[in-house]
Design an enzyme around this catalytic site. Structure first.
Site, PDB file in Angstrom:
ATOM      1  N   ASP A  22     -16.607 -10.887 -18.555  1.00 39.60           N
ATOM      2  CA  ASP A  22     -17.948 -11.434 -18.053  1.00 39.60           C
ATOM      3  C   ASP A  22     -19.019 -10.726 -18.031  1.00 39.60           C
ATOM      4  O   ASP A  22     -20.350 -10.766 -18.014  1.00 39.60           O
ATOM      5  CB  ASP A  22     -18.055 -12.199 -16.664  1.00 39.60           C
ATOM      6  CG  ASP A  22     -17.020 -13.352 -16.896  1.00 39.60           C
ATOM      7  OD1 ASP A  22     -16.837 -14.142 -18.111  1.00 39.60           O
ATOM      8  OD2 ASP A  22     -16.402 -14.117 -15.799  1.00 39.60           O
ATOM      9  N   LYS A  37     -22.843 -16.698 -11.810  1.00 41.39           N
ATOM     10  CA  LYS A  37     -22.886 -17.493 -13.078  1.00 41.39           C
ATOM     11  C   LYS A  37     -22.071 -18.718 -12.895  1.00 41.39           C
ATOM     12  O   LYS A  37     -21.326 -18.657 -12.232  1.00 41.39           O
ATOM     13  CB  LYS A  37     -22.517 -16.822 -14.624  1.00 41.39           C
ATOM     14  CG  LYS A  37     -21.115 -16.347 -14.373  1.00 41.39           C
ATOM     15  CD  LYS A  37     -20.054 -17.496 -14.709  1.00 41.39           C
ATOM     16  CE  LYS A  37     -18.716 -16.754 -14.728  1.00 41.39           C
ATOM     17  NZ  LYS A  37     -17.613 -17.948 -14.765  1.00 41.39           N
ATOM     18  N   GLY A  94     -17.710 -10.196  -9.117  1.00 40.90           N
ATOM     19  CA  GLY A  94     -17.627  -8.882  -9.108  1.00 40.90           C
ATOM     20  C   GLY A  94     -18.007  -8.215 -10.408  1.00 40.90           C
ATOM     21  O   GLY A  94     -18.429  -7.396 -10.531  1.00 40.90           O
TER      22      GLY A  94
END
Length: 290
Positions: free
Chosen positions: A138, A11, A104
């Site tokens: 996230d 992203k 991650g």
């Protein structure tokens, strides 16, 4: 053994604002996140007569034990849904590590989705997002990706229309950044320039590329720039090579440039390729939610 492959998309942040720090150390944020067409490939394989979680990768740049967030995602699903079978996770890395692109977290989100499919759990997106929040701020967004306004610590998501068509050029210098340290340094800032994330979110879907570029902003950029001057140089070089706009994503150090055409972006990529101190140069498109 059964196996499944999942793409874990990275992203960028079109807008990132930090509103305050909670007593537990987490920060309240207001940000617009957008997945792009750069992804890791996660392969999950179920293992009968064994309850282990085995983690493998084509790179030694990530931990291959219980410290990896992808491992934690698999363990969380096994514990929540009482899965006795073991699972092997292979991570083929393409998203750079410690780059501000959520690599991650993307891997963890892909493991949650993959475990759901591999074991036929039918968990559902909302529940997967709830579980993802236990792993990282996230992760809930990266369960589905696309374009979204994220608030709170990242758990309150509002899906938005995609940005205007363009090509995104990603440029990462060969330095790594600690998100934790960037947020700690931000807390000590006397002043910060806050972007109008809410205002931008309300205009998404009804705004052109150049108009959108006027509203983009990252409150953390100034923090990371102080330690890594190369970020400012990359931003400047992107503009000089035809980008409508350039900005650091997340806590950095990856910088993205927005180009009106793919041809412009590819020409600019040629400028950066082979440059000393540059680790990643890649032209990509927006990725709409799957």
């Amino acid at each position: 053994m059964n196996n499944i492959k999942i793409k874990a998309y990275g992203k960028i942040n079109l807008s990132l604002d930090v509103l305050g720090r909670r007593e537990n150390g987490y920060h309240d944020v207001s940000m617009i996140m957008q997945t792009v067409d750069l992804y890791d490939i996660i392969t999950l394989t179920s293992i009968k007569d064994c309850s282990e979680i085995r983690l493998k990768s084509d790179t030694d740049s990530i931990p291959l034990d219980s410290g990896n967030i992808a491992y934690k995602a698999a363990r969380l699903i096994k514990e929540e849904y009482k899965i006795d079978d073991g699972v092997e996770i292979h991570i083929e890395k393409h998203i750079p590590v410690a780059a501000g692109m959520g690599g991650g977290s993307a891997d963890a989100a892909a493991v949650l989705r993959g475990m759901d499919k591999l074991f036929g759990l039918n968990i559902g997106t909302e529940r997967l997002e709830e579980l993802g929040l236990r792993l990282g701020a996230d992760v809930p967004f990266l369960i589905s990706g696309g374009t979204a306004l994220a608030e709170g610590v990242g758990e309150r998501l509002k899906r938005l229309p995609a940005p205007p068509p363009c090509t995104v050029l990603l440029v990462k210098p060969g330095v790594s950044v600690s998100t934790k340290e960037v947020y700690e340094d931000f807390d000590s800032l006397a002043e910060a320039v806050h972007p109008d994330t809410r205002g931008l979110s309300e205009l998404m879907g009804n705004i052109g590329l150049r108009e959108m570029a006027l509203l983009l902003g990252n409150v953390l950029e100034g923090v990371t720039l102080r330690k890594h001057k190369i970020i400012e140089e990359i931003k400047k070089d992107l503009i000089e090579n035809g980008a409508v706009f350039s900005m650091m994503t997340g806590s950095g150090p990856t910088v993205f440039g927005l180009f009106e055409t793919e041809e412009q972006a590819e020409r600019a990529a040629g400028y950066f390729e082979g440059t000393k101190g540059i680790e990643l140069v890649k032209a990509v498109g927006w990725l709409v939610a799957e």
